[in-house]
Scaffold this active site. Structure first.
Site, mmCIF file in Angstrom:
data_model
loop_
_atom_site.group_PDB
_atom_site.id
_atom_site.type_symbol
_atom_site.label_atom_id
_atom_site.label_comp_id
_atom_site.label_asym_id
_atom_site.label_seq_id
_atom_site.Cartn_x
_atom_site.Cartn_y
_atom_site.Cartn_z
ATOM 1 N N CYS A 109 0.810 -1.224 0.000
ATOM 2 C CA CYS A 109 0.000 0.000 0.000
ATOM 3 C C CYS A 109 0.840 1.269 0.000
ATOM 4 O O CYS A 109 0.486 2.265 -0.642
ATOM 5 C CB CYS A 109 -0.975 0.003 1.177
ATOM 6 S SG CYS A 109 -0.217 -0.246 2.800
ATOM 7 N N ASP A 152 -7.829 5.208 -1.019
ATOM 8 C CA ASP A 152 -7.290 3.983 -0.441
ATOM 9 C C ASP A 152 -6.703 3.081 -1.523
ATOM 10 O O ASP A 152 -7.414 2.693 -2.458
ATOM 11 C CB ASP A 152 -8.431 3.257 0.303
ATOM 12 C CG ASP A 152 -7.942 2.133 1.184
ATOM 13 O OD1 ASP A 152 -6.900 1.532 0.869
ATOM 14 O OD2 ASP A 152 -8.619 1.829 2.187
ATOM 15 N N HIS A 200 -5.825 -0.044 -1.302
ATOM 16 C CA HIS A 200 -5.983 -1.466 -1.012
ATOM 17 C C HIS A 200 -6.964 -2.193 -1.935
ATOM 18 O O HIS A 200 -7.151 -3.397 -1.814
ATOM 19 C CB HIS A 200 -6.413 -1.659 0.448
ATOM 20 C CG HIS A 200 -5.364 -1.231 1.426
ATOM 21 N ND1 HIS A 200 -5.213 0.088 1.810
ATOM 22 C CD2 HIS A 200 -4.405 -1.925 2.073
ATOM 23 C CE1 HIS A 200 -4.205 0.170 2.668
ATOM 24 N NE2 HIS A 200 -3.701 -1.028 2.843
#
Length: 221
Positions: free
Chosen positions: A51, A175, A177
């Site tokens: 990440c 994000d 992810h």
């Protein structure tokens, strides 16, 4: 691993814009364009540890599109090579699945783009409110995206804006992810891969480090 990650049109651009409200005087946002890098977006499966690299790649895409175009975004392998070259990491870091944080992101951006970054450390999540003015000033003065990482909440994320209200301040989170084929911005919003996250939703027991590139988009200068 691929040695190069080109700027690619298959990646979504500015995935935050469906949530932004530029007319709100209490809303401070990233300026300029960026591409959304996430787990597996280049065909390399980095789930569980990549990440920080993906958030760095998102920041690099902004730098390429708005500041200094080096024609590509560094791959995970190249990022690791830079950190070994700078002697921040040992040679066995190459090819590893070790995560990186805000400090490493700062080093890579400085090396590749000659752009200094400001590191902001927050001792614990319930003190994030104390840096609201720093974030407002950053988006007003520079407008570059921010990388945010933590300790207990160690997952890295991009910060594309801050909105301030009497009840609660929120960060506009992108994000990295997400893993899968490219989807619409609406899909990513519905799945919370891009969202406004109130400060009281961050873990109070985790410290947070933020990397703020100190550069404006060329069209903002």
């Amino acid at each position: 691993m691929s040695t190069k990650t080109k700027m690619t049109s298959t990646l979504l651009t500015n995935i935050h814009d469906i949530l932004s409200n530029e007319s709100d005087k209490n809303c401070y946002l990233v300026q300029g364009n960026y591409q959304y890098y996430h787990y597996g977006c280049d065909g390399f499966d980095d789930r569980g540890w990549g990440c920080g690299y993906r958030t760095l790649q998102t920041l690099c895409s902004w730098l390429n599109l708005n500041y200094k175009n080096i024609n590509r975004v560094p791959s995970i392998k190249e990022i690791q090579e830079v950190l070994v070259e700078l002697e921040d990491k040992p040679k066995n870091f190459l090819g590893s699945k070790q995560w990186i944080g805000s400090f490493e992101v700062c080093l890579v951006i400085d090396k590749l783009y000659d752009v200094p970054c400001k590191i902001v450390h927050v001792n614990k999540g319930d003190e994030l409110e104390k840096i609201t003015d720093i974030l407002k000033l950053h988006f007003t003065s520079f407008g570059s995206p921010i990388m945010m990482g933590g300790d207990v909440d160690c997952s890295s994320k991009g910060v594309m804006g801050v909105t301030v209200s009497e009840r609660n301040t929120s960060l506009l989170i992108v994000d990295p992810h997400y893993f899968g084929k490219e989807q619409s911005k609406e899909y990513l919003q519905n799945k919370d891969w891009v969202k406004w996250q109130p400060l009281n939703d961050f873990l109070s027991t985790s410290f947070y480090n933020l990397c703020l590139p100190q550069v404006k988009a060329k069209n903002q200068i």
